[in-house]
Design a protein around this motif. Structure first.
Motif, short mmCIF file in Angstrom:
data_model
loop_
_atom_site.label_atom_id
_atom_site.label_comp_id
_atom_site.label_asym_id
_atom_site.label_seq_id
_atom_site.Cartn_x
_atom_site.Cartn_y
_atom_site.Cartn_z
N ILE A 13 58.27 -18.56 -14.84
CA ILE A 13 57.24 -19.55 -14.57
C ILE A 13 57.64 -20.36 -13.35
CG2 ILE A 13 56.06 -21.63 -15.40
CD1 ILE A 13 56.08 -20.44 -18.16
N HIS A 14 56.71 -20.44 -12.41
CA HIS A 14 56.91 -21.27 -11.22
C HIS A 14 56.52 -22.69 -11.63
CE1 HIS A 14 56.12 -23.28 -7.49
NE2 HIS A 14 56.71 -22.30 -6.84
N MET A 15 57.47 -23.63 -11.58
CA MET A 15 57.25 -24.99 -12.06
C MET A 15 56.43 -25.86 -11.11
SD MET A 15 60.66 -26.24 -14.04
CE MET A 15 61.79 -26.16 -12.66
N ALA A 16 56.17 -25.38 -9.91
CA ALA A 16 55.41 -26.16 -8.91
C ALA A 16 56.05 -27.53 -8.73
CB ALA A 16 53.94 -26.24 -9.29
N ASP A 17 55.31 -28.62 -8.93
CA ASP A 17 55.83 -29.96 -8.67
C ASP A 17 56.20 -30.72 -9.95
OD1 ASP A 17 55.77 -29.87 -5.89
OD2 ASP A 17 53.65 -30.39 -5.83
N ILE A 18 56.61 -30.00 -10.98
CA ILE A 18 57.05 -30.66 -12.22
C ILE A 18 58.31 -31.48 -11.95
CG2 ILE A 18 57.98 -30.26 -14.55
CD1 ILE A 18 54.95 -29.91 -14.29
N VAL A 19 59.24 -30.91 -11.18
CA VAL A 19 60.46 -31.63 -10.78
C VAL A 19 60.63 -31.45 -9.27
CG1 VAL A 19 61.66 -31.42 -12.98
CG2 VAL A 19 61.94 -29.65 -11.26
N HIS A 20 61.35 -32.40 -8.65
CA HIS A 20 61.53 -32.37 -7.20
C HIS A 20 62.99 -32.32 -6.78
CE1 HIS A 20 57.36 -33.64 -7.52
NE2 HIS A 20 57.22 -33.13 -6.32
N ASP A 21 63.89 -32.23 -7.73
CA ASP A 21 65.31 -32.09 -7.43
C ASP A 21 66.00 -31.63 -8.71
OD1 ASP A 21 66.82 -34.38 -8.89
OD2 ASP A 21 65.09 -35.35 -7.96
N GLU A 22 67.26 -31.25 -8.61
CA GLU A 22 67.97 -30.70 -9.76
C GLU A 22 68.70 -31.76 -10.59
OE1 GLU A 22 71.04 -30.41 -6.46
OE2 GLU A 22 68.88 -30.50 -6.64
N ILE A 23 68.64 -33.01 -10.19
CA ILE A 23 69.40 -34.04 -10.91
C ILE A 23 68.49 -35.12 -11.49
CG2 ILE A 23 71.20 -35.80 -10.71
CD1 ILE A 23 72.40 -34.04 -8.45
N ILE A 24 67.80 -35.85 -10.66
CA ILE A 24 67.12 -37.08 -11.08
C ILE A 24 66.05 -36.85 -12.15
CG2 ILE A 24 65.68 -39.00 -10.31
CD1 ILE A 24 67.26 -38.87 -7.66
N LEU A 25 65.09 -35.96 -11.89
CA LEU A 25 63.98 -35.82 -12.83
C LEU A 25 64.34 -34.99 -14.07
CD1 LEU A 25 60.88 -35.60 -10.50
CD2 LEU A 25 61.75 -37.54 -11.78
N PHE A 26 65.42 -34.22 -14.01
CA PHE A 26 65.89 -33.53 -15.22
C PHE A 26 66.54 -34.54 -16.15
CE2 PHE A 26 65.42 -29.70 -12.71
CZ PHE A 26 64.96 -28.80 -13.65
N TRP A 81 60.84 -40.93 -15.03
CA TRP A 81 60.80 -41.66 -13.77
C TRP A 81 59.67 -41.20 -12.86
CZ3 TRP A 81 66.50 -42.40 -11.78
CH2 TRP A 81 67.15 -43.31 -12.62
N GLY A 82 59.48 -39.92 -12.71
CA GLY A 82 58.41 -39.40 -11.86
C GLY A 82 58.65 -39.62 -10.38
N THR A 83 57.59 -39.43 -9.61
CA THR A 83 57.66 -39.62 -8.16
C THR A 83 56.46 -40.45 -7.72
OG1 THR A 83 56.32 -37.75 -7.40
CG2 THR A 83 58.63 -37.29 -7.93
N ILE A 84 56.57 -40.98 -6.54
CA ILE A 84 55.48 -41.77 -5.97
C ILE A 84 54.24 -40.90 -5.71
CG2 ILE A 84 56.12 -41.48 -3.54
CD1 ILE A 84 55.56 -44.56 -3.29
N PHE A 85 54.43 -39.59 -5.69
CA PHE A 85 53.32 -38.67 -5.42
C PHE A 85 52.56 -38.28 -6.68
CE2 PHE A 85 56.52 -38.03 -2.10
CZ PHE A 85 55.79 -38.49 -1.02
N ASP A 86 52.98 -38.74 -7.86
CA ASP A 86 52.25 -38.45 -9.09
C ASP A 86 50.99 -39.31 -9.10
OD1 ASP A 86 54.19 -36.66 -10.00
OD2 ASP A 86 55.28 -38.20 -11.11
N ILE A 87 49.85 -38.67 -9.09
CA ILE A 87 48.57 -39.40 -9.05
C ILE A 87 48.34 -40.16 -10.36
CG2 ILE A 87 46.05 -39.16 -8.87
CD1 ILE A 87 47.63 -38.75 -6.22
N ASP A 88 48.66 -39.54 -11.49
CA ASP A 88 48.62 -40.23 -12.78
C ASP A 88 50.06 -40.26 -13.28
OD1 ASP A 88 48.47 -40.98 -15.49
OD2 ASP A 88 46.46 -40.13 -15.68
N PHE A 89 50.77 -41.33 -12.95
CA PHE A 89 52.22 -41.42 -13.16
C PHE A 89 52.61 -41.17 -14.62
CE2 PHE A 89 56.34 -43.38 -13.62
CZ PHE A 89 56.99 -43.00 -12.47
N GLU A 90 51.96 -41.83 -15.55
CA GLU A 90 52.31 -41.70 -16.98
C GLU A 90 52.01 -40.30 -17.50
OE1 GLU A 90 54.12 -43.91 -18.62
OE2 GLU A 90 54.09 -45.17 -16.83
N LEU A 91 50.86 -39.75 -17.14
CA LEU A 91 50.52 -38.40 -17.58
C LEU A 91 51.49 -37.38 -17.00
CD1 LEU A 91 48.72 -36.42 -19.09
CD2 LEU A 91 47.16 -36.44 -17.11
N ALA A 92 51.86 -37.53 -15.73
CA ALA A 92 52.83 -36.61 -15.11
C ALA A 92 54.18 -36.70 -15.83
CB ALA A 92 52.99 -36.94 -13.63
N ALA A 93 54.62 -37.89 -16.19
CA ALA A 93 55.89 -38.06 -16.89
C ALA A 93 55.83 -37.41 -18.27
CB ALA A 93 56.24 -39.54 -17.01
#
Length: 156
Positions: A73-86, A91-103
């Motif tokens: 499975i290609h995770m696309a933009d679920i995570v953006h690095d191997e440390i912080i979001l795992f 925490w999410g990213t500033i690019f999450d349009i719906d921050f809580e739903l993305a988290a």
């Protein structure tokens, strides 16, 4: 895409969101009829299946890629690095349009991948981007697949 999207759930500024939206519209205009839209409920071709992963952007999908008896499975933009979001999926990213739903989506997907030991890929992770998700307490860890570089020997 609606004429006036709701950016109120983003941690980004409205101006920045509108700027990115305009960039996307400009790209779609340039692509014109070359752009092929898809329905996330229907497979693409015979090897690519969209998997809805809401929150990051409207219509955000991961993709299950399969050939013969193999699948990842290609995770696309679920995570953006191997440390912080795992380790901090909330925490999410500033690019999450719906921050809580993305988290919430990120946490659910990482949990699912950790339970299933599903092979995953992401272009945001270190090369070659393939690996597995491991649960460590209440957090997650990226377990990268190792690849050996072929050794070339000069003929004597």
């Amino acid at each position: 895409m609606s004429a006036t999207p709701d950016f109120s759930k983003s941690k980004n500024t409205i101006e920045s969101c509108l700027f990115v939206q305009q960039q996307a519209k400009d790209c779609f205009t340039i692509l014109g009829n070359q752009l092929k839209l898809f329905n996330e409920a229907e497979p693409l071709f015979d090897f690519l299946t969209p998997v809805l992963a809401p929150g990051h952007t409207p219509g955000h999908c991961m993709f299950a890629v399969s050939a013969n008896d193999e699948m990842f499975i290609h995770m696309a933009d679920i995570v953006h690095d191997e440390i912080i979001l795992f380790s901090n999926p909330h925490w999410g990213t500033i690019f999450d349009i719906d921050f809580e739903l993305a988290a919430t989506t990120r946490k659910d997907i990482l949990d699912q991948f950790a339970r299933s030991r599903q092979r995953v890929f992401s272009y945001h992770l270190p090369w070659p981007g393939f690996g597995y998700v491991q649960k460590v307490g209440n957090t997650y860890k990226w377990v990268q697949e190792r690849y050996l570089t072929p050794q070339f020997r000069k003929s004597i």
